[in-house]
Enzyme design. Structure first.
Site, short mmCIF file in Angstrom:
data_model
loop_
_atom_site.label_atom_id
_atom_site.label_comp_id
_atom_site.label_asym_id
_atom_site.label_seq_id
_atom_site.Cartn_x
_atom_site.Cartn_y
_atom_site.Cartn_z
CG HIS A 1 -1.86 1.15 1.29
ND1 HIS A 1 -3.21 0.97 1.49
CD2 HIS A 1 -1.70 2.48 1.16
CE1 HIS A 1 -3.82 2.14 1.48
NE2 HIS A 1 -2.92 3.08 1.29
CG HIS B 1 -0.77 7.17 -0.94
ND1 HIS B 1 -2.01 7.39 -1.51
CD2 HIS B 1 -1.01 6.46 0.19
CE1 HIS B 1 -2.95 6.85 -0.75
NE2 HIS B 1 -2.38 6.27 0.30
CE LYS C 1 -8.00 2.26 -0.46
NZ LYS C 1 -6.79 2.93 -0.03
CG HIS D 1 -9.86 4.66 3.63
ND1 HIS D 1 -8.62 5.27 3.75
CD2 HIS D 1 -10.58 5.11 4.68
CE1 HIS D 1 -8.62 6.06 4.81
NE2 HIS D 1 -9.80 5.98 5.39
CG HIS E 1 -4.82 2.24 5.89
ND1 HIS E 1 -6.15 2.21 6.21
CD2 HIS E 1 -4.73 2.89 4.72
CE1 HIS E 1 -6.82 2.83 5.26
NE2 HIS E 1 -5.98 3.25 4.34
CG ASP F 1 -1.54 4.79 4.00
OD1 ASP F 1 -1.59 5.21 2.82
OD2 ASP F 1 -2.35 5.15 4.87
O1 DOR Z 1 -3.25 9.34 5.82
C1 DOR Z 1 -3.65 9.09 4.70
N1 DOR Z 1 -3.12 9.66 3.61
N2 DOR Z 1 -4.65 8.20 4.56
C2 DOR Z 1 -5.22 7.97 3.38
O2 DOR Z 1 -6.13 7.19 3.34
C3 DOR Z 1 -4.81 8.72 2.18
C4 DOR Z 1 -3.44 9.19 2.30
C5 DOR Z 1 -3.08 10.21 1.26
O3 DOR Z 1 -3.39 10.02 0.09
O4 DOR Z 1 -2.48 11.24 1.63
ZN ZN Z 2 -3.31 5.08 1.67
#
Ligand code: DOR
Ligand code: ZN
Length: 343
Positions: free
Chosen positions: A13, A15, A97, A134, A172, A245
């Protein structure tokens, strides 16, 4: 044990964003991880196979080398089941997702009414495409610290019952409720655990002044929950695996009157995890958590390459922030020294 050689780990997971941020931070993950599940919450979100393919190319143009981005589609109420099936069968996506609309960063296009995505979920169950959730309800009446537990009861459990065969990853997880739910489920349900949720509880965010770099969603809960997550991570149970995450935001967006959610842990995640597992007397369980359980859930081979962690006498150093074309990004501070260096 002061040297640990493991199959190269994966991040289930992650970003990576796009543009200048992608360019600035992707190397922090690609340096250590072989594969990563890439979140689709760009602006606009990644909703078609063509967009996922183009995004994968942009990532690989930055990371080069051997790093494999495993792409996901962002589920909306208008997602076409045929589009999902085709993207999966063409090898463009690994999963889909589910963001409940309004739950977190860039989730406005997410799902309000699950009955609208029934057709997609049925195709996914049939084709074996995992749904990554989520896991928070967005009902304003539900306290933010209760939103994950409410999601299990009101959304996740009913959805799994009405869609037999659907493989789900609860992403998460932050509560003992989620740990207990996953433990009692069959192996079609897995859960990712982040590095930061193994380290911080809600006091770390709020006591002695607000710490925006510890704020993420789902928000860290009380200490009993952190302990439950740690127990799950070190248990050896293959349903629990690493999904960092790691979610970069420019510092100006975090240190703000309305700060964004997300902890950026890519840079020091493996040193932190080795330290946490060692401190818990479970260094021998690290390999399962970061290198084996994830591939087993996704039906993928364990990586053939290796990664070595070396115990050091002096604490490992790492940058306090990464500078990117989108601005500086603060690296997660675990609050204790790390004595495991990635070689
Ligand atoms: O803390 C987070 N940041 N939780 C999420 O679900 C998205 C993520 C983000 O894209 O910044
Ligand atoms: Zn995330």
């Amino acid at each position: 044990m002061d040297r640990l050689t493991l199959p190269r780990p994966d991040d289930w997971h992650l970003h990576l964003r796009d543009g200048a941020m992608l360019e600035g931070i992707a190397g922090e993950s690609a340096r250590h991880f072989s594969r990563a599940i890439i979140m689709p919450n760009l602006v606009p979100p990644v909703v078609t196979g063509a967009q996922a393919r183009a995004y994968r190319e942009r990532i690989m143009a930055v990371t080069g080398g051997d790093f494999i981005p495993l792409m996901t589609l962002y589920l909306t109420e208008t997602t076409d089941p045929a589009e999902v099936r085709a993207a999966y069968e063409d090898g463009i996506i690994t999963a889909v997702k589910l963001y409940p609309a309004g739950a977190t960063t860039n989730s406005a296009s997410g799902v309000r009414d699950l009955s609208k995505v029934r057709g997609v979920l049925e195709v996914m169950a049939e084709a074996g495409i995992p749904l990554l959730t989520h896991g928070e309800v967005t009902d304003p009446d539900v306290d933010i610290f209760d939103r994950e537990a409410a999601f299990i009861e009101r959304v996740l459990d009913p959805m799994r019952r009405t869609t037999p065969g659907l493989r789900v990853v609860m992403e998460h997880i932050t509560t003992s409720d989620a740990v207990a739910y996953v433990e009692t489920a069959p192996t079609d349900l897995g859960a990712t655990i982040t590095t930061h949720h193994l380290v911080i509880n809600r006091n770390n965010i709020l006591v002695g002044g607000i710490k925006p770099h510890y704020y993420c969603l789902p928000v860290a809960k009380r200490e009993t929950h952190r302990k439950a997550l740690l127990r799950a991570a070190i248990s050896g149970d293959p349903r629990f695996f690493l999904g960092t995450d790691s979610a970069p935001h420019p510092d100006s967006d975090k240190e703000s009157a309305c700060g964004c959610a997300g902890c950026f842990t890519a840079t020091n995640t493996l040193s932190i995890l080795a330290q946490v597992f060692e401190d818990a007397g479970a260094l021998d369980r690290l390999e399962g958590f970061i290198s084996r359980h994830g591939p087993a859930f996704y039906g993928l081979p364990v990586n053939t390459g290796t990664l070595t962690l070396q115990k050091t006498d002096t604490p490992v150093t790492y940058p306090a922030r990464i500078s990117t074309g989108a601005g500086p990004v603060t690296v997660f501070d675990p609050g204790f020294p790390l004595y495991w260096r990635v070689m």
